[in-house]
Design a protein around this motif. Structure first.
Motif, PDB file in Angstrom:
ATOM      1  N   GLY A 144       0.779  -1.237   0.000  1.00  0.00           N
ATOM      2  CA  GLY A 144       0.000   0.000   0.000  1.00  0.00           C
ATOM      3  C   GLY A 144       0.802   1.273   0.000  1.00  0.00           C
ATOM      4  N   ALA A 145       2.135   1.180  -0.025  1.00  0.00           N
ATOM      5  CA  ALA A 145       2.970   2.385   0.008  1.00  0.00           C
ATOM      6  C   ALA A 145       2.932   3.102  -1.330  1.00  0.00           C
ATOM      7  N   PRO A 146       2.957   4.440  -1.322  1.00  0.00           N
ATOM      8  CA  PRO A 146       2.982   5.182  -2.595  1.00  0.00           C
ATOM      9  C   PRO A 146       4.337   5.026  -3.277  1.00  0.00           C
ATOM     10  N   ALA A 147       4.333   5.116  -4.611  1.00  0.00           N
ATOM     11  CA  ALA A 147       5.553   4.940  -5.383  1.00  0.00           C
ATOM     12  C   ALA A 147       5.600   5.964  -6.504  1.00  0.00           C
ATOM     13  N   ALA A 148       6.810   6.230  -6.977  1.00  0.00           N
ATOM     14  CA  ALA A 148       6.992   7.155  -8.098  1.00  0.00           C
ATOM     15  C   ALA A 148       8.025   6.588  -9.055  1.00  0.00           C
ATOM     16  N   ILE A 149       7.768   6.776 -10.333  1.00  0.00           N
ATOM     17  CA  ILE A 149       8.688   6.363 -11.392  1.00  0.00           C
ATOM     18  C   ILE A 149       9.164   7.623 -12.112  1.00  0.00           C
ATOM     19  N   ILE A 150      10.481   7.824 -12.175  1.00  0.00           N
ATOM     20  CA  ILE A 150      11.050   8.970 -12.885  1.00  0.00           C
ATOM     21  C   ILE A 150      11.484   8.497 -14.264  1.00  0.00           C
ATOM     22  N   GLY A 151      10.787   8.951 -15.288  1.00  0.00           N
ATOM     23  CA  GLY A 151      11.084   8.548 -16.652  1.00  0.00           C
ATOM     24  C   GLY A 151       9.870   7.956 -17.324  1.00  0.00           C
ATOM     25  N   GLY A 152       9.374   8.625 -18.371  1.00  0.00           N
ATOM     26  CA  GLY A 152       8.134   8.206 -19.014  1.00  0.00           C
ATOM     27  C   GLY A 152       8.324   7.540 -20.355  1.00  0.00           C
ATOM     28  N   ALA A 170      -0.689   4.556  -4.280  1.00  0.00           N
ATOM     29  CA  ALA A 170      -0.696   5.547  -5.356  1.00  0.00           C
ATOM     30  C   ALA A 170       0.627   5.487  -6.128  1.00  0.00           C
ATOM     31  N   VAL A 171       0.527   5.498  -7.449  1.00  0.00           N
ATOM     32  CA  VAL A 171       1.708   5.470  -8.313  1.00  0.00           C
ATOM     33  C   VAL A 171       1.707   6.722  -9.179  1.00  0.00           C
ATOM     34  N   THR A 172       2.839   7.418  -9.217  1.00  0.00           N
ATOM     35  CA  THR A 172       2.983   8.621 -10.035  1.00  0.00           C
ATOM     36  C   THR A 172       4.108   8.402 -11.032  1.00  0.00           C
ATOM     37  N   LEU A 173       3.834   8.748 -12.286  1.00  0.00           N
ATOM     38  CA  LEU A 173       4.812   8.640 -13.368  1.00  0.00           C
ATOM     39  C   LEU A 173       5.244  10.051 -13.752  1.00  0.00           C
ATOM     40  N   ILE A 174       6.558  10.306 -13.703  1.00  0.00           N
ATOM     41  CA  ILE A 174       7.095  11.655 -13.892  1.00  0.00           C
ATOM     42  C   ILE A 174       7.962  11.693 -15.143  1.00  0.00           C
ATOM     43  N   GLU A 175       7.685  12.613 -16.048  1.00  0.00           N
ATOM     44  CA  GLU A 175       8.434  12.726 -17.308  1.00  0.00           C
ATOM     45  C   GLU A 175       8.797  14.190 -17.564  1.00  0.00           C
ATOM     46  N   ARG A 206       6.407  17.349 -18.512  1.00  0.00           N
ATOM     47  CA  ARG A 206       7.015  18.683 -18.536  1.00  0.00           C
ATOM     48  C   ARG A 206       7.413  19.156 -17.133  1.00  0.00           C
ATOM     49  N   VAL A 207       7.903  18.241 -16.317  1.00  0.00           N
ATOM     50  CA  VAL A 207       8.346  18.610 -14.974  1.00  0.00           C
ATOM     51  C   VAL A 207       9.735  18.036 -14.714  1.00  0.00           C
ATOM     52  N   GLN A 208      10.492  18.735 -13.895  1.00  0.00           N
ATOM     53  CA  GLN A 208      11.842  18.311 -13.539  1.00  0.00           C
ATOM     54  C   GLN A 208      11.878  17.961 -12.049  1.00  0.00           C
ATOM     55  N   VAL A 209      12.596  16.881 -11.729  1.00  0.00           N
ATOM     56  CA  VAL A 209      12.750  16.477 -10.335  1.00  0.00           C
ATOM     57  C   VAL A 209      13.942  17.221  -9.739  1.00  0.00           C
ATOM     58  N   ILE A 218      10.410  15.756  -4.802  1.00  0.00           N
ATOM     59  CA  ILE A 218      10.166  17.199  -4.838  1.00  0.00           C
ATOM     60  C   ILE A 218      10.526  17.715  -6.233  1.00  0.00           C
ATOM     61  N   LEU A 219       9.570  18.359  -6.883  1.00  0.00           N
ATOM     62  CA  LEU A 219       9.778  18.891  -8.226  1.00  0.00           C
ATOM     63  C   LEU A 219      10.376  20.290  -8.163  1.00  0.00           C
ATOM     64  N   GLN A 220      10.939  20.727  -9.273  1.00  0.00           N
ATOM     65  CA  GLN A 220      11.581  22.044  -9.299  1.00  0.00           C
ATOM     66  C   GLN A 220      10.580  23.176  -9.114  1.00  0.00           C
ATOM     67  N   ASP A 221       9.314  22.919  -9.434  1.00  0.00           N
ATOM     68  CA  ASP A 221       8.308  23.966  -9.221  1.00  0.00           C
ATOM     69  C   ASP A 221       7.798  23.984  -7.779  1.00  0.00           C
ATOM     70  N   GLY A 222       8.374  23.125  -6.927  1.00  0.00           N
ATOM     71  CA  GLY A 222       7.992  23.085  -5.518  1.00  0.00           C
ATOM     72  C   GLY A 222       6.945  22.044  -5.177  1.00  0.00           C
ATOM     73  N   ALA A 223       6.320  21.447  -6.175  1.00  0.00           N
ATOM     74  CA  ALA A 223       5.312  20.419  -5.906  1.00  0.00           C
ATOM     75  C   ALA A 223       5.964  19.203  -5.248  1.00  0.00           C
TER      76      ALA A 223
END
Length: 361
Positions: A144-152, A170-175, A206-209, A218-223
């Motif tokens: 149940g832990a949230p996960a993130a993938i960097i690279g789309g 929750a899974v988030t895909l970041i590109e 369109r986001v940078q880590v 943490i994204l460069q826009d602060g999100a």
């Protein structure tokens, strides 16, 4: 004729090309002193890794015991990390400050996916390659832990869908780019985006880590994106020592001639992801390494026997099959897109047959 009747042949890395070349080299050079060198005790098959993440395969299903391969084919296996190479002296440096001499050698060290430019990545994230490290970290992922993938790209989408199928939370895909899977056509892209939507994967383009912590990306826009398991899948990267010791292309991969020999060093070959085929650039994909293996073996044998090596011209097109989390898949071939459960079953049969062949089964 290097090494007389019993040349010293080093296979540096347990990539597809080297493993598939082992029985061919043993048959063609029965007296050769062949040593396989790899940092791990097992080779992990990347084609089945998303299926493992999704829960379809156990770790043993996608691993090959390298010591067993060595025994089966009558070669030596040395578990050690390659740290450098002196191609003029034909000498390999290992991380334990040990040195090995060779008459002929093949680099098949793959690529890596570490992202040192991102603060906190080394401590809190895991690169998808090398795969043994990714397997170990995945095994510790709490339910149940949230996960993130960097690279789309294709691999990032596959792994995001696999994690969502595993119900890891929750899974988030970041590109960083404007679109996902830019290497595929519009229809395949649309089908993958629908699959991500159905699986509940959150997509950020369109986001940078800027930073990875133990709990967030943490994204460069602060999100801030919650993540207890962050994986870097943003393309293949070269190992740093290649540029120091060998001729490399602009991305740091080892330059090879059409015969797969390292430029300027005819007794050293390179194959798989670590090699840059300057005469025919191709994406970093296992299918190209598989096709290199027989040519590689024939050319090593030819050089030992004083014959000219042959040219390798890779195919221009490769079938792309993308797992969609569950037991279904999508495929693209020369602009034609197919999808459905039958494709997953077909891929499963291909993958199981391939790894059985590596094991000698």
């Amino acid at each position: 004729m290097p090494g007389g009747d019993a040349p010293r042949i080093l296979l540096l890395g347990a990539g597809h090309a080297n493993l598939l070349a082992v029985p061919l080299l043993r048959a063609g050079l029965p007296r050769a002193r062949i040593t396989l060198v790899d940092a791990g005790s097992h080779a992990i098959y990347s084609g089945m890794f998303p299926g493992h993440v999704a829960g379809h395969y156990a770790p043993a299903d996608l691993s090959v015991d390298l010591a067993a391969v060595a025994v089966r084919h009558g070669i030596a296996f040395l578990q050690a990390r390659v740290a450098g190479l002196d191609p003029a002296a034909r000498e390999v440096r290992l991380s334990e400050d040990r040195r090995l001499a060779y008459d002929l050698a093949v680099l098949d060290l793959g690529s890596q996916a570490a992202m040192p430019e991102i603060a906190g990545f080394e401590r809190h994230a895991v690169p998808v390659k090398p795969l043994d490290g990714a397997l170990a970290r995945l095994a510790r992922l709490p339910p149940g832990a949230p996960a993130a993938i960097i690279g789309g790209g294709v691999a990032g989408v596959e792994l995001a869908l696999a994690l969502a199928h595993r119900r890891a939370g929750a899974v988030t895909l970041i590109e960083a780019g404007p679109t996902l899977v830019a290497s595929l056509g519009p229809r395949a892209q649309a089908l993958l985006r629908r699959a991500l939507d159905r699986a509940g994967v959150r997509v950020r383009v369109r986001v940078q880590v800027a930073e990875v912590t133990d709990r967030q990306v943490i994204l460069q826009d602060g999100a801030r994106i919650d993540s207890a398991f962050t994986m870097g899948v943003a393309g293949a990267r070269a190992q740093g020592w290649w540029a120091r010791d060998l001729p490399v292309d602009g991305a740091g991969f080892v330059r090879v001639t059409p015969s797969l020999q390292v430029e300027g060093y005819p007794m050293l070959f390179a194959a798989g992801d670590c090699a840059a085929m300057m005469h025919a650039p191709r994406p970093k994909a296992g299918v190209f390494a598989v096709r290199q293996a027989p040519v590689l073996a024939r050319n090593v044998i030819a050089l030992h026997r004083g014959r000219a090596p042959e040219r390798h011209d890779p195919q221009r097109h490769a079938l792309k099959i993308v797992s969609l989390g569950g037991r279904t898949a999508l495929a693209e071939w020369r602009g034609m897109t197919l999808h459905g459960p039958w494709l997953w079953r077909w891929k499963d049969r291909i993958d199981r047959r391939f790894i059985a062949g590596l094991r000698g089964g």
